[in-house]
Design an enzyme around this catalytic site. Structure first.
Site, PDB file in Angstrom:
ATOM      1  N   CYS A   1     -27.168  -1.271   0.723  1.00  0.00           N
ATOM      2  CA  CYS A   1     -27.199  -2.380   0.199  1.00  0.00           C
ATOM      3  C   CYS A   1     -28.473  -2.396   0.097  1.00  0.00           C
ATOM      4  O   CYS A   1     -29.396  -3.013   0.538  1.00  0.00           O
ATOM      5  CB  CYS A   1     -26.671  -2.807   0.877  1.00  0.00           C
ATOM      6  SG  CYS A   1     -26.067  -4.386   0.246  1.00  0.00           S
TER       7      CYS A   1
ATOM      8  N   GLN B   1      -5.075 -15.620  -5.345  1.00  0.00           N
ATOM      9  CA  GLN B   1      -5.829 -17.310  -4.802  1.00  0.00           C
ATOM     10  C   GLN B   1      -4.706 -17.553  -3.547  1.00  0.00           C
ATOM     11  O   GLN B   1      -4.614 -18.931  -3.336  1.00  0.00           O
ATOM     12  CB  GLN B   1      -5.093 -18.205  -6.080  1.00  0.00           C
ATOM     13  CG  GLN B   1      -6.773 -18.572  -6.887  1.00  0.00           C
ATOM     14  CD  GLN B   1      -5.844 -19.303  -8.254  1.00  0.00           C
ATOM     15  OE1 GLN B   1      -5.200 -18.832  -8.917  1.00  0.00           O
ATOM     16  NE2 GLN B   1      -7.266 -20.404  -9.049  1.00  0.00           N
ATOM     17  N   THR B   2      -4.108 -16.855  -3.537  1.00  0.00           N
ATOM     18  CA  THR B   2      -3.744 -16.784  -2.328  1.00  0.00           C
ATOM     19  C   THR B   2      -3.226 -15.929  -1.163  1.00  0.00           C
ATOM     20  O   THR B   2      -3.554 -14.222  -1.523  1.00  0.00           O
ATOM     21  CB  THR B   2      -1.927 -16.754  -2.153  1.00  0.00           C
ATOM     22  OG1 THR B   2      -1.716 -18.077  -3.899  1.00  0.00           O
ATOM     23  CG2 THR B   2      -0.923 -16.725  -0.907  1.00  0.00           C
TER      24      THR B   2
ATOM     25  N   CYS C   1     -22.289  -6.793   8.601  1.00  0.00           N
ATOM     26  CA  CYS C   1     -23.619  -5.556   7.926  1.00  0.00           C
ATOM     27  C   CYS C   1     -23.511  -4.443   8.944  1.00  0.00           C
ATOM     28  O   CYS C   1     -23.387  -3.442   8.251  1.00  0.00           O
ATOM     29  CB  CYS C   1     -24.647  -5.931   7.501  1.00  0.00           C
ATOM     30  SG  CYS C   1     -24.600  -7.134   6.293  1.00  0.00           S
TER      31      CYS C   1
ATOM     32  N   ARG D   1       0.493  -1.443   0.013  1.00  0.00           N
ATOM     33  CA  ARG D   1       0.322   0.212   0.178  1.00  0.00           C
ATOM     34  C   ARG D   1       1.094   1.714  -0.245  1.00  0.00           C
ATOM     35  O   ARG D   1       1.689   1.371   0.274  1.00  0.00           O
ATOM     36  CB  ARG D   1      -0.969  -0.382   1.143  1.00  0.00           C
ATOM     37  CG  ARG D   1      -2.214  -1.038   1.099  1.00  0.00           C
ATOM     38  CD  ARG D   1      -2.881  -0.425   0.669  1.00  0.00           C
ATOM     39  NE  ARG D   1      -4.425  -1.596   0.478  1.00  0.00           N
ATOM     40  CZ  ARG D   1      -5.224  -1.714   0.463  1.00  0.00           C
ATOM     41  NH1 ARG D   1      -5.614  -1.542   1.173  1.00  0.00           N
ATOM     42  NH2 ARG D   1      -5.967  -2.030   0.171  1.00  0.00           N
TER      43      ARG D   1
ATOM     44  N   ASP E   1     -12.843  -9.002  -8.653  1.00  0.00           N
ATOM     45  CA  ASP E   1     -11.233 -10.650  -7.985  1.00  0.00           C
ATOM     46  C   ASP E   1     -12.879 -10.424  -7.590  1.00  0.00           C
ATOM     47  O   ASP E   1     -13.897 -10.256  -6.931  1.00  0.00           O
ATOM     48  CB  ASP E   1     -10.597 -10.584  -7.684  1.00  0.00           C
ATOM     49  CG  ASP E   1     -10.677  -9.017  -5.921  1.00  0.00           C
ATOM     50  OD1 ASP E   1     -11.612  -8.507  -6.031  1.00  0.00           O
ATOM     51  OD2 ASP E   1      -9.617  -9.185  -4.710  1.00  0.00           O
TER      52      ASP E   1
ATOM     53  N   GLU F   1       0.090  -8.394  -6.635  1.00  0.00           N
ATOM     54  CA  GLU F   1      -1.128  -8.795  -7.487  1.00  0.00           C
ATOM     55  C   GLU F   1      -1.306  -9.729  -7.551  1.00  0.00           C
ATOM     56  O   GLU F   1      -2.185 -10.929  -8.145  1.00  0.00           O
ATOM     57  CB  GLU F   1      -1.642  -7.245  -8.029  1.00  0.00           C
ATOM     58  CG  GLU F   1      -2.072  -6.275  -8.367  1.00  0.00           C
ATOM     59  CD  GLU F   1      -3.586  -6.021  -7.463  1.00  0.00           C
ATOM     60  OE1 GLU F   1      -4.285  -7.558  -7.288  1.00  0.00           O
ATOM     61  OE2 GLU F   1      -3.602  -5.282  -6.010  1.00  0.00           O
TER      62      GLU F   1
ATOM     63  N   GLY G   1       3.430 -21.577  -4.439  1.00  0.00           N
ATOM     64  CA  GLY G   1       2.111 -22.252  -5.292  1.00  0.00           C
ATOM     65  C   GLY G   1       1.584 -21.534  -6.035  1.00  0.00           C
ATOM     66  O   GLY G   1       2.109 -20.565  -6.211  1.00  0.00           O
ATOM     67  N   TYR G   2       1.374 -22.324  -7.515  1.00  0.00           N
ATOM     68  CA  TYR G   2       0.332 -22.249  -8.436  1.00  0.00           C
ATOM     69  C   TYR G   2       1.966 -21.140  -9.403  1.00  0.00           C
ATOM     70  O   TYR G   2       2.295 -20.050  -9.331  1.00  0.00           O
ATOM     71  CB  TYR G   2      -0.766 -20.562  -8.385  1.00  0.00           C
ATOM     72  CG  TYR G   2      -1.621 -21.102  -7.565  1.00  0.00           C
ATOM     73  CD1 TYR G   2      -2.692 -22.178  -8.306  1.00  0.00           C
ATOM     74  CD2 TYR G   2      -2.218 -21.406  -6.532  1.00  0.00           C
ATOM     75  CE1 TYR G   2      -3.394 -22.640  -7.817  1.00  0.00           C
ATOM     76  CE2 TYR G   2      -3.059 -21.335  -5.652  1.00  0.00           C
ATOM     77  CZ  TYR G   2      -3.662 -21.829  -6.792  1.00  0.00           C
ATOM     78  OH  TYR G   2      -4.870 -22.890  -6.191  1.00  0.00           O
TER      79      TYR G   2
ATOM     80  N   CYS H   1     -17.647  -6.927   4.405  1.00  0.00           N
ATOM     81  CA  CYS H   1     -18.377  -7.910   3.435  1.00  0.00           C
ATOM     82  C   CYS H   1     -18.478  -8.992   3.233  1.00  0.00           C
ATOM     83  O   CYS H   1     -17.538  -9.079   1.937  1.00  0.00           O
ATOM     84  CB  CYS H   1     -18.959  -6.864   2.290  1.00  0.00           C
ATOM     85  SG  CYS H   1     -19.925  -7.837   1.450  1.00  0.00           S
TER      86      CYS H   1
ATOM     87  N   TYR I   1      -8.071  -9.165 -14.449  1.00  0.00           N
ATOM     88  CA  TYR I   1      -8.021  -8.229 -12.646  1.00  0.00           C
ATOM     89  C   TYR I   1      -6.651  -7.880 -12.696  1.00  0.00           C
ATOM     90  O   TYR I   1      -6.688  -6.452 -12.108  1.00  0.00           O
ATOM     91  CB  TYR I   1      -8.229  -9.913 -11.758  1.00  0.00           C
ATOM     92  CG  TYR I   1      -7.929  -9.289 -10.771  1.00  0.00           C
ATOM     93  CD1 TYR I   1      -9.069  -7.995  -9.972  1.00  0.00           C
ATOM     94  CD2 TYR I   1      -6.205  -9.180  -9.635  1.00  0.00           C
ATOM     95  CE1 TYR I   1      -8.273  -7.387  -8.794  1.00  0.00           C
ATOM     96  CE2 TYR I   1      -6.181  -8.979  -8.600  1.00  0.00           C
ATOM     97  CZ  TYR I   1      -7.284  -8.240  -8.452  1.00  0.00           C
ATOM     98  OH  TYR I   1      -6.395  -7.528  -6.979  1.00  0.00           O
TER      99      TYR I   1
HETATM  100 FE1  SF4 Z   1     -22.099  -6.374   2.317  1.00  0.00          FE
HETATM  101 FE2  SF4 Z   1     -24.072  -4.803   2.165  1.00  0.00          FE
HETATM  102 FE3  SF4 Z   1     -23.130  -6.060   5.065  1.00  0.00          FE
HETATM  103 FE4  SF4 Z   1     -22.283  -4.395   3.834  1.00  0.00          FE
HETATM  104  S1  SF4 Z   1     -23.744  -3.987   3.952  1.00  0.00           S
HETATM  105  S2  SF4 Z   1     -21.131  -5.906   4.638  1.00  0.00           S
HETATM  106  S3  SF4 Z   1     -21.757  -4.704   1.488  1.00  0.00           S
HETATM  107  S4  SF4 Z   1     -24.306  -7.104   2.645  1.00  0.00           S
END
Ligand code: SF4
Length: 356
Positions: free
Chosen positions: A212, A44-45, A203, A27, A140, A39, A83-84, A196, A122
């Site tokens: 959402c 897959q890791t 949520c 970052r 992804d 990236e 891997g991979y 999420c 990606y």
């Molecule tokens: Fe995921 Fe929607 Fe819950 Fe936020 S509100 S964590 S975007 S399901």
């Protein structure tokens, strides 16, 4: 989603990202090579697995040019255990192309990046947006999950139609602001990785909960819908570890085979007797050390490990068509060699000291 709602989504998620982004070694990197490397390793890791590999790789091969000039053996040894391995070979080939065709500087556009070996939609989108500030989308697993929930997409996001829909949505949602696409893409990825999350989305902690649709309709935890993956194919193998106190016999897998270019104790999917005979060994002189299981994306390998002494022989025949070289390697060199995680497990089970 209306335009004002999309703006509200961008605003909320970008300010959440500014305050809560994960502290990761790549970052803040502006070096396109470092971003490309991270990236590629992250495909897959898991992030925690990648961090030490990323840091060591960048320390040892800090520029595209140095990667291009390195031998494949060196690149694979820096990738050993991650891997991979096809990713490492492709990265190496692409670095050579970048030096040959782009003067050692990664191209900035998605189209040019996608012409490099191993760079898919990606990775191209991630490098173009994060390193060069271009308006390029990424999807992804994390992003697909977040978008499927936010927009209550009920079709399989891995199907051709579902994937096209998610990619189109990711493109439509990109903010217009100069250089904001990289932060936006990373914000979606971070939201998927920390809030999420796959099984039970958090949520109540989500910065975009009010926007959402999946949450509002009570569908969130069941999304995205995906066709169940096939179980990995079971494969039985046997590996012979011939070792002395100071050396162990390793064979290199042929290019193009699974684990191509990596060194491992001779093994076979066939009978132990045939493998032992190919090495001129008597099965009675080998000691069974036990079995281990190693799971890859498409195979579940159950490997029986047997051990014998290395003796004083100087040359060894190839132990089968899977291999193109064989050598007694000093155990002091194992930690720097090109080996898979499976080889580490085999050597550990055989009790070889100083394994990789
Ligand atoms: Fe995921 Fe929607 Fe819950 Fe936020 S509100 S964590 S975007 S399901």
């Amino acid at each position: 989603m209306t335009r004002p709602a999309a703006r509200a989504l961008q605003r909320k998620l970008l300010s959440w990202y500014a305050a809560s982004k994960r502290d990761l070694p790549w970052r803040g990197a502006r070096d396109p090579y470092a971003i490309w490397l991270s990236e590629t390793m992250l495909q897959q890791t898991r992030v925690e697995t990648v961090i030490p590999y990323y840091q060591r790789f960048l320390r040892e091969l800090p520029t595209v040019r140095e990667l291009a000039e390195a031998t494949e053996e060196r690149v694979l040894s820096l990738w050993s255990g991650l891997g991979y391995y096809r990713r490492a070979r492709m990265l190496h080939a692409a670095a050579r192309r970048v030096v040959r065709e782009h003067g050692g500087r990664l191209p900035a556009s998605v189209d040019d990046l996608r012409r490099l070996e191993g760079v898919g939609a990606y990775t191209a989108g991630a490098v173009s947006s994060i390193a060069f500030g271009r308006r390029a989308a990424v999807v992804d697993g994390n992003v697909a999950r977040v978008l499927a929930r936010l927009f209550a997409i009920e079709e399989d996001v891995k199907s051709a139609r579902g994937s096209a829909r998610v990619w189109a949505l990711a493109g439509d949602l990109l903010p217009d602001g100069e250089g904001q696409a990289g932060d936006w893409n990373q914000a979606l990825m971070d939201l998927g990785a920390t809030v999420c999350v796959p099984r039970e989305p958090r949520c109540e902690r989500c910065p975009v909960e009010a926007l959402c649709t999946g949450r509002a309709r009570g569908l969130a935890a069941g999304l995205p819908r995906m066709v169940r993956k096939k179980a990995p194919r079971p494969v039985r193998r046997v590996a012979i570890v011939l070792a002395s106190r100071t050396s162990v016999l390793l064979a290199r897998r042929r290019a193009g085979a699974l684990f191509g270019g990596l060194w491992e104790p001779p093994g076979t999917d066939g009978p132990l007797e045939a493998l032992a005979a190919s090495l001129g060994l008597d099965v009675g002189a080998l000691e069974r050390r036990g079995e281990l299981v190693h799971v890859l994306s498409h195979r579940r390998m159950q490997v029986e490990v047997v051990r014998g002494g290395l003796g004083r022989r100087r040359s060894w025949p190839l132990p089968g068509p899977e291999y193109d070289a064989v050598e007694a390697v000093p155990v002091s060199r194992l930690a720097r060699g090109a080996h898979s995680a499976l080889t580490r497990k085999i050597l550990a089970l055989a009790g070889v000291p100083g394994g990789p």
